[in-house]
Design an enzyme around this catalytic site. Structure first.
Site, PDB file in Angstrom:
ATOM      1  N   ARG A  96      17.450 -27.373  -0.638  1.00 29.13           N
ATOM      2  CA  ARG A  96      17.123 -28.341   0.160  1.00 29.13           C
ATOM      3  C   ARG A  96      15.591 -28.442   0.288  1.00 29.13           C
ATOM      4  O   ARG A  96      15.017 -29.365   0.707  1.00 29.13           O
ATOM      5  CB  ARG A  96      17.923 -28.226   1.644  1.00 29.13           C
ATOM      6  CG  ARG A  96      19.307 -28.538   1.536  1.00 29.13           C
ATOM      7  CD  ARG A  96      19.501 -29.926   0.954  1.00 29.13           C
ATOM      8  NE  ARG A  96      21.070 -30.213   0.877  1.00 29.13           N
ATOM      9  CZ  ARG A  96      21.552 -30.438  -0.250  1.00 29.13           C
ATOM     10  NH1 ARG A  96      20.846 -30.765  -1.472  1.00 29.13           N
ATOM     11  NH2 ARG A  96      22.866 -30.791  -0.399  1.00 29.13           N
ATOM     12  N   GLU A  99      14.224 -29.641  -2.544  1.00 29.01           N
ATOM     13  CA  GLU A  99      14.367 -31.444  -2.491  1.00 29.01           C
ATOM     14  C   GLU A  99      13.480 -31.879  -1.585  1.00 29.01           C
ATOM     15  O   GLU A  99      12.916 -32.923  -1.850  1.00 29.01           O
ATOM     16  CB  GLU A  99      15.701 -31.529  -1.992  1.00 29.01           C
ATOM     17  CG  GLU A  99      16.144 -33.014  -1.518  1.00 29.01           C
ATOM     18  CD  GLU A  99      17.349 -33.116  -0.944  1.00 29.01           C
ATOM     19  OE1 GLU A  99      18.130 -34.088  -1.596  1.00 29.01           O
ATOM     20  OE2 GLU A  99      17.873 -32.466  -0.297  1.00 29.01           O
ATOM     21  N   SER A 122      -3.703 -22.733   2.043  1.00 24.27           N
ATOM     22  CA  SER A 122      -3.764 -21.267   1.618  1.00 24.27           C
ATOM     23  C   SER A 122      -1.901 -20.838   2.322  1.00 24.27           C
ATOM     24  O   SER A 122      -1.558 -21.193   3.125  1.00 24.27           O
ATOM     25  CB  SER A 122      -4.467 -20.404   2.508  1.00 24.27           C
ATOM     26  OG  SER A 122      -4.198 -19.148   1.909  1.00 24.27           O
TER      27      SER A 122
END
Length: 156
Positions: A96, A99, A122
């Site tokens: 997820r 995604e 960073s």
């Protein structure tokens, strides 16, 4: 900080042993972090093999988890980072996040560059926080804060 080179598989094995000890002792990641004196996100990442712990933190975590002196030293070594082996992740939770980056990665990039210019956020000078909050529509929501220092690209 220990700079000795250990095999990267040793660090992965230590992560497995440390998590098993955490589970056996019925400890939360927050309790492990409290022993380390560092944030829960940094400590969890370190125990899972993504960061070195300072000596005092490594000693405290090792004592809490019942780990030996070799493990204490290994917790202090600079690891080979990267917790997701090649390809698309298969774990549903990790997937997820993958995604989310597939859907919003270019949006995040566009907004960062519009607001800051050419550069990166960073992951070294970085803070991470995860909070569980009530969802006004019922259930719960995860609030994840990624707080990284902006590093501009410097022409040379």
């Amino acid at each position: 900080m220990v700079h000795a080179q250990f095999d990267s598989t040793a660090r992965q094995q230590l992560a497995i042993v440390a998590v098993e000890a955490k589970v056996r002792k019925n400890l939360s990641w927050q309790q492990v972090a409290d022993a380390s004196g560092l944030s829960v996100a940094f400590t969890t990442a370190a125990v899972l093999g993504q960061h070195p712990l300072p000596q005092a933190s490594a000693e405290a975590v090792a004592e809490l988890l019942g780990l030996d002196e070799d493990a204490t030293l290994l917790l202090q070594t600079i690891p080979t980072r990267g917790s997701i082996p090649g390809g698309i992740p298969t774990d549903p939770t990790v997937y997820r996040f993958y995604e989310m980056l597939q859907v919003y990665g270019t949006t995040l990039k566009a907004l960062v560059h519009e607001q800051f210019g050419d550069g990166i956020i960073s992951a070294i000078n970085f803070k991470l926080d995860v909070k569980k909050v009530a969802d006004p529509e019922g259930g719960e929501r995860a609030v994840i804060t990624l707080d990284g220092k902006y590093l501009p690209t410097k022409p040379f």
